[in-house]
Design an enzyme around this catalytic site. Sequence first.
Site, short mmCIF file in Angstrom:
data_model
loop_
_atom_site.label_atom_id
_atom_site.label_comp_id
_atom_site.label_asym_id
_atom_site.label_seq_id
_atom_site.Cartn_x
_atom_site.Cartn_y
_atom_site.Cartn_z
N LYS A 153 28.55 46.81 53.72
CA LYS A 153 28.42 46.61 52.41
C LYS A 153 27.00 45.89 52.07
CE LYS A 153 29.03 45.40 47.81
NZ LYS A 153 28.91 46.45 46.69
N THR A 206 33.51 41.23 47.76
CA THR A 206 32.26 41.20 48.58
C THR A 206 32.15 39.80 49.17
OG1 THR A 206 31.32 43.06 47.27
CG2 THR A 206 29.88 41.74 48.88
P1 NAD Z 1 34.83 38.32 38.18
O1 NAD Z 1 34.16 37.21 38.22
O2 NAD Z 1 34.67 39.37 36.86
O3 NAD Z 1 36.10 38.74 38.64
C1 NAD Z 1 36.88 37.61 39.73
C2 NAD Z 1 38.14 37.32 39.02
O4 NAD Z 1 38.77 36.53 40.07
C3 NAD Z 1 38.07 36.35 37.81
O5 NAD Z 1 38.76 37.01 36.67
C4 NAD Z 1 38.63 35.02 38.16
O6 NAD Z 1 39.30 34.28 37.23
C5 NAD Z 1 39.50 35.54 39.19
N1 NAD Z 1 39.81 34.54 40.30
C6 NAD Z 1 38.98 33.70 41.01
N2 NAD Z 1 39.68 32.91 41.84
C7 NAD Z 1 41.01 33.14 41.62
C8 NAD Z 1 42.24 32.67 42.19
N3 NAD Z 1 42.14 31.83 43.18
N4 NAD Z 1 43.28 33.26 42.03
C9 NAD Z 1 43.32 34.30 40.99
N5 NAD Z 1 42.34 34.77 40.40
C10 NAD Z 1 41.21 34.13 40.81
O7 NAD Z 1 33.98 39.43 39.27
P2 NAD Z 1 33.87 40.98 39.59
O8 NAD Z 1 32.61 41.40 39.01
O9 NAD Z 1 35.25 41.58 39.26
O10 NAD Z 1 33.83 41.20 40.97
C11 NAD Z 1 34.72 40.72 42.12
C12 NAD Z 1 34.20 41.11 43.48
O11 NAD Z 1 33.55 42.47 43.48
C13 NAD Z 1 32.98 40.42 43.80
O12 NAD Z 1 33.38 39.79 45.16
C14 NAD Z 1 31.67 40.94 43.54
O13 NAD Z 1 30.65 40.90 44.54
C15 NAD Z 1 32.46 42.68 43.86
N6 NAD Z 1 31.81 43.76 43.43
C16 NAD Z 1 31.31 43.61 42.07
C17 NAD Z 1 30.69 44.85 41.57
C18 NAD Z 1 30.28 44.61 39.90
O14 NAD Z 1 29.40 45.40 39.48
N7 NAD Z 1 30.88 43.78 39.31
C19 NAD Z 1 30.41 45.76 42.24
C20 NAD Z 1 30.64 45.87 43.67
C21 NAD Z 1 31.37 44.62 43.98
#
Ligand code: NAD
Length: 295
Positions: free
Chosen positions: A170, A95
């Site tokens: 979104k 997002t």
């Molecule tokens: P999260 O922080 O759990 O996961 C993100 C991952 O990306 C982490 O494991 C981090 O180490 C990795 N990362 C960051 N930079 C990186 C890079 N340069 N190379 C490789 N890996 C890298 O976040 P999440 O909850 O999984 O959310 C991910 C996306 O989904 C966000 O944009 C969030 O807004 C969206 N989202 C989340 C939810 C939810 O309920 N968690 C729901 C809808 C959308």
Amino acid sequence: MTQIGFIGLGNMGLPMALNLVKAGHEVLGLDLSPSQTKALVDAGGKAAADLAMIATCPVIISMLPAGKHVREVYLGENGLIAHAAPDTLLIDSSTIDVETARAVSENATKAGLKMIDAPVSGGVAGAQAGTLTFMVGGNETAFDAAQPYLSIMGAKIIHAGDPGNGQAAKLCNNMLLAISMIGVSEAFSLARRLGLPDQKFFDIANTSSGQCWSLSSYCPVPGPVPSSPANRDYQPGFAVDMMLKDLKLAKEAIEATATDAKLGIHAFDIYSKLSADGQGGRDFSAIFPMIEKEK
Ligand code: NAD
């Protein structure tokens, strides 16, 4: 079987990648955290050493925290767009802001790659169950090419139009959700003060014109909807800080487009206060105890 590169194996990305493994694809994962990559490998995926390895895959999916990570991974010097082979399919499900999504997509198209922005709704439970909703921006060719992979991770796939339109959908949806959650919480709070029991107000509003998802599926007061986070001390669910991230994107978009969206800005202020009060890790429906001045 397709070789799929997956970047960002966090709360959402890991279960999404695991569903692709279960469906028989070879998934090459990359995350800054070794424990996340290990979880993929333990379940039958593979670990990529770096972005260059991911760039060799014909399909690449990213699920990263924010726009700056997406820019770095796609547009950086060692980024995917500079190194992926022509015709590679790029799917960004993070997002992020609409502007970044459009900039990355434009660069990808110039480099002869297919790209969609495909943010999701449905949370971690939806990612695990493979029932996410994907809101997709991008041209028809890229959208059609992505369908077989999105349909493994999600139950609903909606083409919202041109690049960036998935992100636009979104952030508008989540702004509406925040406003409706605040509205439902204020209505319960007023109802209590007027002597109306929670369940009675719920039964009436839920079959009247006040009915909405924040009331009927995710009721912010304990009792009427047993599955809602209000019944488990507002454990998320969808955390305040995640909602705040989306409201910040909405606020920036409101300002950039000079939209007269006062409630969207007000929702951002209300959730900012909740987060500043140390409630960022609680479910976003904890707006109700905030209004009631409960702990
Ligand atoms: P999260 O922080 O759990 O996961 C993100 C991952 O990306 C982490 O494991 C981090 O180490 C990795 N990362 C960051 N930079 C990186 C890079 N340069 N190379 C490789 N890996 C890298 O976040 P999440 O909850 O999984 O959310 C991910 C996306 O989904 C966000 O944009 C969030 O807004 C969206 N989202 C989340 C939810 C939810 O309920 N968690 C729901 C809808 C959308």
